[in-house]
Design a protein around this motif. Structure first.
Motif, PDB file in Angstrom:
ATOM      1  N   ARG A 142       0.833  -1.208   0.000  1.00  0.00           N
ATOM      2  CA  ARG A 142       0.000   0.000   0.000  1.00  0.00           C
ATOM      3  C   ARG A 142       0.862   1.251   0.000  1.00  0.00           C
ATOM      4  O   ARG A 142       0.572   2.216  -0.707  1.00  0.00           O
ATOM      5  N   MET A 143       1.942   1.235   0.783  1.00  0.00           N
ATOM      6  CA  MET A 143       2.825   2.398   0.820  1.00  0.00           C
ATOM      7  C   MET A 143       3.519   2.614  -0.518  1.00  0.00           C
ATOM      8  O   MET A 143       3.678   3.752  -0.963  1.00  0.00           O
ATOM      9  N   MET A 144       3.932   1.525  -1.168  1.00  0.00           N
ATOM     10  CA  MET A 144       4.580   1.658  -2.469  1.00  0.00           C
ATOM     11  C   MET A 144       3.598   2.169  -3.523  1.00  0.00           C
ATOM     12  O   MET A 144       3.960   3.001  -4.361  1.00  0.00           O
ATOM     13  N   MET A 145       2.352   1.694  -3.489  1.00  0.00           N
ATOM     14  CA  MET A 145       1.348   2.184  -4.440  1.00  0.00           C
ATOM     15  C   MET A 145       1.058   3.658  -4.204  1.00  0.00           C
ATOM     16  O   MET A 145       0.955   4.443  -5.154  1.00  0.00           O
ATOM     17  N   GLU A 146       0.919   4.051  -2.938  1.00  0.00           N
ATOM     18  CA  GLU A 146       0.649   5.442  -2.623  1.00  0.00           C
ATOM     19  C   GLU A 146       1.812   6.340  -3.049  1.00  0.00           C
ATOM     20  O   GLU A 146       1.614   7.405  -3.632  1.00  0.00           O
TER      21      GLU A 146
END
Length: 151
Positions: free
Chosen positions: A87-91
């Protein structure tokens, strides 16, 4: 942390590059004694001299942010599971994409907050872009757009 790299618990980047460099002797033809272009590609003096001229501290400084980000993502993966780093990488990927004009500097506060740089003051924050060397595409908007879209 890129999708193809394994999670790493390294806090400090290695002092040397993981790239394998080839010297002139290893690319020579065994009988003729000249560089074998067909097997090893075109010879580049920049690549041959880059490994010798690069200081270990320079390599660590260039890869410091990436190593710290990979370490944090590995810690989040061990603590919260695979969903949190994904999720952090996508954000981060969504926030890093800026479809603005290439010659105009636009600050990205959201990306600074995600990277933990929101309380840091860099030269790009208070100096004009032509002083910091950020505006390398051209001085006017038209040439910058032509270079961006390869027209």
């Amino acid at each position: 942390m890129t999708m193809n790299s394994a999670p790493s618990m390294a806090i400090v980047p290695p002092s040397h590059s993981s790239r394998t460099t080839t010297d002139a002797q290893s690319t020579m033809h065994p009988e003729l004694g000249v560089h074998d272009t067909m097997r090893h590609g075109l010879r580049s003096m920049r690549d041959e001299s880059a490994a010798a001229s690069m200081h270990p501290v320079q390599h660590r400084l260039e890869h410091w942010d990436e190593t710290q980000r990979n370490w944090k993502l590995a810690m989040y993966r061990n603590t919260f599971g695979l969903g949190m780093p994904m999720r952090m990488m996508m954000e981060r990927k969504n926030v890093a994409y800026t479809p603005h004009m290439p010659a105009k500097h636009v600050s990205n506060v959201h990306l600074d907050v995600l990277d933990g740089r929101d309380e840091m003051l860099d030269p790009v924050d208070f100096l004009p872009s032509n002083v910091t060397g950020e505006n390398r595409l051209g001085s006017d908007m038209h040439s910058a757009m032509e270079q961006k879209w390869r027209v």
